[in-house]
Design a protein around this motif. Structure first.
Motif, PDB file in Angstrom:
ATOM      1  N   GLU A  54      26.492  27.863  27.941  1.00 43.65           N
ATOM      2  CA  GLU A  54      26.533  28.096  26.497  1.00 43.65           C
ATOM      3  C   GLU A  54      27.958  27.992  25.947  1.00 43.65           C
ATOM      4  O   GLU A  54      28.181  28.230  24.760  1.00 43.65           O
ATOM      5  N   CYS A  55      28.895  27.664  26.817  1.00 44.94           N
ATOM      6  CA  CYS A  55      30.316  27.515  26.428  1.00 44.94           C
ATOM      7  C   CYS A  55      30.851  28.765  25.724  1.00 44.94           C
ATOM      8  O   CYS A  55      31.504  28.696  24.679  1.00 44.94           O
ATOM      9  N   CYS A  56      30.537  29.923  26.288  1.00 41.17           N
ATOM     10  CA  CYS A  56      31.002  31.176  25.678  1.00 41.17           C
ATOM     11  C   CYS A  56      32.343  31.627  26.230  1.00 41.17           C
ATOM     12  O   CYS A  56      32.799  32.738  25.958  1.00 41.17           O
ATOM     13  N   GLY A  57      32.957  30.775  27.043  1.00 42.16           N
ATOM     14  CA  GLY A  57      34.280  31.116  27.568  1.00 42.16           C
ATOM     15  C   GLY A  57      34.253  31.889  28.862  1.00 42.16           C
ATOM     16  O   GLY A  57      35.273  32.428  29.278  1.00 42.16           O
ATOM     17  N   PHE A  58      33.089  31.959  29.531  1.00 37.31           N
ATOM     18  CA  PHE A  58      32.952  32.698  30.787  1.00 37.31           C
ATOM     19  C   PHE A  58      33.163  31.735  31.949  1.00 37.31           C
ATOM     20  O   PHE A  58      32.447  30.745  32.097  1.00 37.31           O
ATOM     21  N   TYR A  59      34.178  32.005  32.776  1.00 39.40           N
ATOM     22  CA  TYR A  59      34.475  31.192  33.948  1.00 39.40           C
ATOM     23  C   TYR A  59      34.597  32.094  35.175  1.00 39.40           C
ATOM     24  O   TYR A  59      35.008  33.266  35.063  1.00 39.40           O
ATOM     25  N   LEU A  60      34.244  31.534  36.328  1.00 34.29           N
ATOM     26  CA  LEU A  60      34.401  32.266  37.583  1.00 34.29           C
ATOM     27  C   LEU A  60      34.933  31.337  38.655  1.00 34.29           C
ATOM     28  O   LEU A  60      34.463  30.187  38.780  1.00 34.29           O
ATOM     29  N   HIS A  61      35.930  31.818  39.423  1.00 35.73           N
ATOM     30  CA  HIS A  61      36.238  31.141  40.668  1.00 35.73           C
ATOM     31  C   HIS A  61      34.978  31.148  41.531  1.00 35.73           C
ATOM     32  O   HIS A  61      34.182  32.092  41.472  1.00 35.73           O
ATOM     33  N   ARG A  62      34.820  30.160  42.342  1.00 38.94           N
ATOM     34  CA  ARG A  62      33.661  30.160  43.240  1.00 38.94           C
ATOM     35  C   ARG A  62      33.724  31.347  44.196  1.00 38.94           C
ATOM     36  O   ARG A  62      32.722  32.009  44.451  1.00 38.94           O
ATOM     37  N   ILE A  63      34.933  31.638  44.692  1.00 40.07           N
ATOM     38  CA  ILE A  63      35.068  32.745  45.637  1.00 40.07           C
ATOM     39  C   ILE A  63      34.761  34.082  44.970  1.00 40.07           C
ATOM     40  O   ILE A  63      34.210  34.991  45.577  1.00 40.07           O
ATOM     41  N   CYS A  64      35.096  34.220  43.661  1.00 36.77           N
ATOM     42  CA  CYS A  64      34.800  35.457  42.933  1.00 36.77           C
ATOM     43  C   CYS A  64      33.308  35.562  42.621  1.00 36.77           C
ATOM     44  O   CYS A  64      32.724  36.649  42.636  1.00 36.77           O
ATOM     45  N   ALA A  65      32.685  34.398  42.306  1.00 41.05           N
ATOM     46  CA  ALA A  65      31.254  34.413  42.010  1.00 41.05           C
ATOM     47  C   ALA A  65      30.446  34.798  43.229  1.00 41.05           C
ATOM     48  O   ALA A  65      29.438  35.508  43.129  1.00 41.05           O
ATOM     49  N   GLU A  66      30.877  34.336  44.398  1.00 42.20           N
ATOM     50  CA  GLU A  66      30.117  34.576  45.619  1.00 42.20           C
ATOM     51  C   GLU A  66      30.599  35.802  46.382  1.00 42.20           C
ATOM     52  O   GLU A  66      30.184  36.024  47.527  1.00 42.20           O
ATOM     53  N   ALA A  67      31.494  36.586  45.764  1.00 39.25           N
ATOM     54  CA  ALA A  67      31.983  37.801  46.425  1.00 39.25           C
ATOM     55  C   ALA A  67      30.812  38.752  46.679  1.00 39.25           C
ATOM     56  O   ALA A  67      30.014  39.016  45.772  1.00 39.25           O
ATOM     57  N   PRO A  68      30.685  39.285  47.896  1.00 38.43           N
ATOM     58  CA  PRO A  68      29.548  40.172  48.196  1.00 38.43           C
ATOM     59  C   PRO A  68      29.648  41.479  47.417  1.00 38.43           C
ATOM     60  O   PRO A  68      30.737  41.966  47.115  1.00 38.43           O
ATOM     61  N   LEU A  69      28.493  42.043  47.075  1.00 40.92           N
ATOM     62  CA  LEU A  69      28.465  43.318  46.368  1.00 40.92           C
ATOM     63  C   LEU A  69      28.955  44.452  47.261  1.00 40.92           C
ATOM     64  O   LEU A  69      29.406  45.480  46.776  1.00 40.92           O
ATOM     65  N   GLU A  70      28.844  44.254  48.570  1.00 44.83           N
ATOM     66  CA  GLU A  70      29.316  45.253  49.533  1.00 44.83           C
ATOM     67  C   GLU A  70      30.100  44.533  50.608  1.00 44.83           C
ATOM     68  O   GLU A  70      29.606  43.609  51.240  1.00 44.83           O
ATOM     69  N   LEU A  71      31.333  44.949  50.807  1.00 41.12           N
ATOM     70  CA  LEU A  71      32.236  44.286  51.749  1.00 41.12           C
ATOM     71  C   LEU A  71      32.620  45.253  52.858  1.00 41.12           C
ATOM     72  O   LEU A  71      33.212  46.309  52.607  1.00 41.12           O
ATOM     73  N   GLY A  98      40.759  37.607  36.725  1.00 36.72           N
ATOM     74  CA  GLY A  98      41.793  37.473  35.712  1.00 36.72           C
ATOM     75  C   GLY A  98      42.818  36.415  36.004  1.00 36.72           C
ATOM     76  O   GLY A  98      43.724  36.191  35.206  1.00 36.72           O
ATOM     77  N   GLU A  99      42.712  35.717  37.151  1.00 39.09           N
ATOM     78  CA  GLU A  99      43.670  34.673  37.506  1.00 39.09           C
ATOM     79  C   GLU A  99      43.246  33.327  36.914  1.00 39.09           C
ATOM     80  O   GLU A  99      42.091  33.128  36.529  1.00 39.09           O
ATOM     81  N   LYS A 100      44.190  32.381  36.867  1.00 37.64           N
ATOM     82  CA  LYS A 100      43.897  31.047  36.348  1.00 37.64           C
ATOM     83  C   LYS A 100      42.812  30.384  37.197  1.00 37.64           C
ATOM     84  O   LYS A 100      42.849  30.417  38.432  1.00 37.64           O
ATOM     85  N   VAL A 101      41.837  29.782  36.520  1.00 36.47           N
ATOM     86  CA  VAL A 101      40.699  29.165  37.205  1.00 36.47           C
ATOM     87  C   VAL A 101      41.117  27.809  37.773  1.00 36.47           C
ATOM     88  O   VAL A 101      41.807  27.025  37.120  1.00 36.47           O
ATOM     89  N   SER A 102      40.689  27.543  38.996  1.00 35.74           N
ATOM     90  CA  SER A 102      40.866  26.233  39.616  1.00 35.74           C
ATOM     91  C   SER A 102      39.536  25.816  40.236  1.00 35.74           C
ATOM     92  O   SER A 102      38.698  26.665  40.569  1.00 35.74           O
ATOM     93  N   ALA A 103      39.310  24.518  40.369  1.00 37.25           N
ATOM     94  CA  ALA A 103      38.052  24.005  40.919  1.00 37.25           C
ATOM     95  C   ALA A 103      38.018  24.192  42.442  1.00 37.25           C
ATOM     96  O   ALA A 103      39.075  24.208  43.091  1.00 37.25           O
ATOM     97  N   PRO A 104      36.793  24.373  43.016  1.00 38.30           N
ATOM     98  CA  PRO A 104      35.514  24.476  42.309  1.00 38.30           C
ATOM     99  C   PRO A 104      35.349  25.833  41.634  1.00 38.30           C
ATOM    100  O   PRO A 104      35.809  26.852  42.154  1.00 38.30           O
ATOM    101  N   CYS A 105      34.669  25.819  40.478  1.00 34.63           N
ATOM    102  CA  CYS A 105      34.467  27.051  39.734  1.00 34.63           C
ATOM    103  C   CYS A 105      33.149  26.955  38.980  1.00 34.63           C
ATOM    104  O   CYS A 105      32.460  25.932  39.005  1.00 34.63           O
ATOM    105  N   PHE A 106      32.784  28.050  38.319  1.00 33.63           N
ATOM    106  CA  PHE A 106      31.567  28.080  37.530  1.00 33.63           C
ATOM    107  C   PHE A 106      31.932  28.271  36.068  1.00 33.63           C
ATOM    108  O   PHE A 106      32.868  28.989  35.728  1.00 33.63           O
ATOM    109  N   SER A 107      31.112  27.627  35.197  1.00 33.95           N
ATOM    110  CA  SER A 107      31.320  27.737  33.758  1.00 33.95           C
ATOM    111  C   SER A 107      29.986  28.017  33.086  1.00 33.95           C
ATOM    112  O   SER A 107      28.928  27.553  33.541  1.00 33.95           O
ATOM    113  N   CYS A 108      30.025  28.783  31.987  1.00 39.79           N
ATOM    114  CA  CYS A 108      28.818  29.134  31.242  1.00 39.79           C
ATOM    115  C   CYS A 108      28.275  27.889  30.511  1.00 39.79           C
ATOM    116  O   CYS A 108      29.037  27.166  29.857  1.00 39.79           O
TER     117      CYS A 108
END
Length: 667
Positions: A47-64, A35-45
């Protein structure tokens, strides 16, 4: 642009650098996970559907496996695992978690950014803080209070040399960001202390306070938790409330604090001159309090000679106070408080400055409600002059002559010795006549403001009022607060002056427990603040304590008595003769023994039981004086609503004037 896997999204995602992110032309966008403001590097959809992810959020492990929570792994969930009525709050930053959270089976919840941020601190990866300016928060124009003024690790106020950033949302002391993950300490020599979250919600072994969020040091083997700041107390503390300095002592065994009388652990401060040992927090105890439970000021003292006491019970919790240790005490009244009881609710006391220590202007109520003119051999006043009546009043016990009438002050039926005016049929309860003309009372807080000292309340008798405690409407006597104008009827006021209440329905005195939650033994209602018997499971709400023991009602020609026990055991008799509905035999009711008439308490009292019928009402717009009436046999029609006047009404006594109106229709 490099196409990558979708990280749970329905479309493929592309990694963007800063130039590519700006080139997308979407302006400021938020990460769909944190929910925070996106900064590079990041991921974008793609299909341009408005879906963005921080790189750190995208690569967050499913189990920590978090170093600050070693017992269970933190699992990444798309939604909080709670019902819709339960609000999920991050245990690090204390903000709401709406989606994509790290959750533990023991009840811990974290935002992705909070879990990963604290993970980097635990792993000593301080590069995560390189982009954060090291600044003094007191000079930040954006710091508007709230959580921005506290460190998210120790939850103490921020200071100079602080990691402080509004952009990433975290405030940290530099020293807290660099805390060692493990340490040995003199307060716990058995095992090392590990930096961790307070997942078991333990109170600090040193200060006894439970810190819900942030970091602390703990030993899971010994079920021990200690706040960060409590591990480094000041070696010497001076305070103006005590004439000598206090010196730090580390202790391996518990001690009893001489200031408050409760147990302390590990850290003690000693005044060698006075030979006293105290908690750190007790060094700065207020010396003088004005408390809402007592009209006089109370003074903190370290010990009291027991022979000066009539009672050793705390006025709030009614448990014994050990006078060998500290307490708050009123020497004039032998009233005592446990220190923790006196300071438990900030809204119930105010601190008196030592500069005003000798000012006793608030300590002495102004009395003399009556002037005694004659007394009998026993010293009892037989002839008095009352401040609210123009004629002399004589003491009488002739209940048989006046038993169907009520007192003009408290509006109860005459039942004991009373003062009587033979010229105008004015009656005053003997106990009501002995009340003060003005009193400093704690019976209410003006406009719900914090307590600022006792309020001057003046006896008044010249208006209709609604009691601020029992909420009954009345035209008897009341005490009116000079500050806010709230009225207290004499029945409630007399109860407020008593430390213990004795009622006919119970053999033991009842004590007020202001925060006790229970069901009332008299009416069955839920209560907060019970008049309670220490020896029995017996509790009464305030309304039941002030119930009249004798009342009149048109349902019966005799006086009805308040009855505390079921009269018979036959179920067919457990009905109210007024509303004809079933009544619970466990609870109080009014009963006529002659006619065997049982009735609900509320059916008898109704809304207007404490208005004297026949008395004059002078506050209306009618051209003549009006009198209060309740018609029993003949019901004239109200001049306002044209309905029969079956309830409390106002009637004009002027010959030829047929004005009669319901009380509720008077305007």
């Amino acid at each position: 642009m490099e196409e990558l896997k979708n990280y749970g999204h329905q479309h493929p995602l592309l990694m963007l650098n800063e130039e590519q992110l700006l080139g997308n032309g979407n302006g400021v966008v938020d990460c769909s996970r944190c929910g925070e403001k996106v900064s590079a590097p990041c991921f974008s959809c793609v299909e341009c559907c408005g879906f963005y992810l921080h790189r750190i959020c995208a690569e967050a492990p499913l189990e920590l496996n978090h170093p600050f929570h070693r017992h269970h792994p933190l699992l990444l969930l798309q939604n909080p695992p709670y019902t819709s009525d339960t609000r999920c709050v991050c245990d690090f930053c204390n903000e709401a978690c709406e989606k994509f959270i790290y959750h533990c089976s023991c009840g811990l919840d974290f935002h992705i950014k909070c879990a990963l941020f604290t993970f980097n601190i635990a792993e000593r990866n301080l590069k995560e803080l390189e982009h954060v300016a090291l600044e003094d928060p007191s000079f930040s124009s954006k710091n508007d209070g709230g959580n921005l003024g506290k460190c998210f690790a120790c939850w103490e106020p921020l200071a100079i040399d602080t990691y402080f950033s509004l952009d990433c949302g975290f405030n940290l002391h530099k020293k807290c960001a660099e805390l060692p993950p493990k340490m040995g300490h003199v307060c716990h020599r058995k095992h090392p202390l590990l930096l961790q979250f307070n997942s078991e919600r333990l109170s600090c072994k040193i200060c006894q306070v439970t810190q819900q969020r942030g970091f602390l040091y703990g030993c899971s083997t010994c079920n021990l938790a200690i706040h960060i700041d409590c591990l480094s107390p000041l070696p010497v503390i001076e305070d103006k409330s005590h004439q000598h300095p206090f010196t730090l002592i580390w202790r391996q065994i518990p001690f009893i604090c001489d200031a408050c009388g409760t147990e302390g652990h590990h850290v003690a401060y000693e005044c060698c001159t006075c030979s006293i040992m105290v908690h750190k927090k007790c060094i700065s105890l207020p010396r003088i309090l004005q408390h809402s439970f007592h009209v006089h000021r109370v003074f903190h003292t370290y010990f009291i000679h027991k022979e000066y006491f009539e009672s050793l019970n705390c006025i709030m919790c009614h448990e014994v106070v050990d006078t060998e240790h500290g307490s708050y005490f009123c020497a004039d009244c032998n009233v005592i408080f446990h220190v923790d009881c006196a300071l438990k609710e900030k809204e119930m006391y105010c601190i008196v400055s030592q500069e005003n220590e000798d000012d006793k202007s608030l300590d002495i109520p102004v009395n003399s409600i009556t002037k005694v003119l004659e007394t009998n051999d026993a010293g009892e006043a037989t002839l008095i002059e009352h401040c609210k009546h123009k004629h002399y009043l004589m003491l009488s016990d002739k209940i048989s002559e006046h038993g169907d009438k009520c007192y003009d002050g408290c509006l109860l039926l005459i039942s004991a010795k009373f003062y009587h005016c033979s010229r105008c049929d004015f009656f005053l309860h003997k106990s009501c006549a002995e009340l003060p003309k003005m009193d400093l009372t704690w019976s209410h807080c003006c406009d719900e403001k914090p307590f600022s000292g006792p309020k001057p309340c003046i006896l008044t008798s010249d208006c209709m009022f609604q009691c601020g405690l029992c909420r009954y409407l009345s035209n008897g006597f009341s005490y009116k607060c000079n500050e806010c104008g709230i009225h207290t009827c004499l029945r409630c006021f007399a109860i407020c002056l008593q430390n213990a209440v004795k009622i006919p329905g119970h053999k033991h005195p009842l004590l007020l427990y202001y925060d006790y939650k229970e069901q009332c033994s008299g009416c069955g209602g839920d209560i907060l603040g019970a008049n309670r018997c220490k020896d029995c499971n017996f509790n009464l709400c305030h309304l039941c304590v002030i119930r009249p023991t004798r009342v009149r009602h048109k349902c019966d020609k005799h006086i009805l008595a308040l009855t505390y026990d079921k009269v018979n055991d036959y179920a067919k008799y457990h009905y109210c003769d007024i509303c004809e509905k079933e009544r619970d035999p466990k609870y109080w009711f009014y009963h006529c023994e002659t006619c065997d008439t049982p009735v609900h308490v509320n059916c008898v009292l109704g809304e207007y039981s404490f208005i004297k019928l026949g008395s004059t009402y002078n506050e209306g717009n009618h051209e003549h004086p009006l009198a209060f009436v309740k018609k029993i046999h003949y019901y004239p029609k109200c001049v306002k609503c044209d309905k029969p006047c079956e309830d409390l009404s106002l009637e004009c006594a002027e010959p030829g004037c047929n004005y009669v109106a319901h009380w509720k229709c008077r305007y």
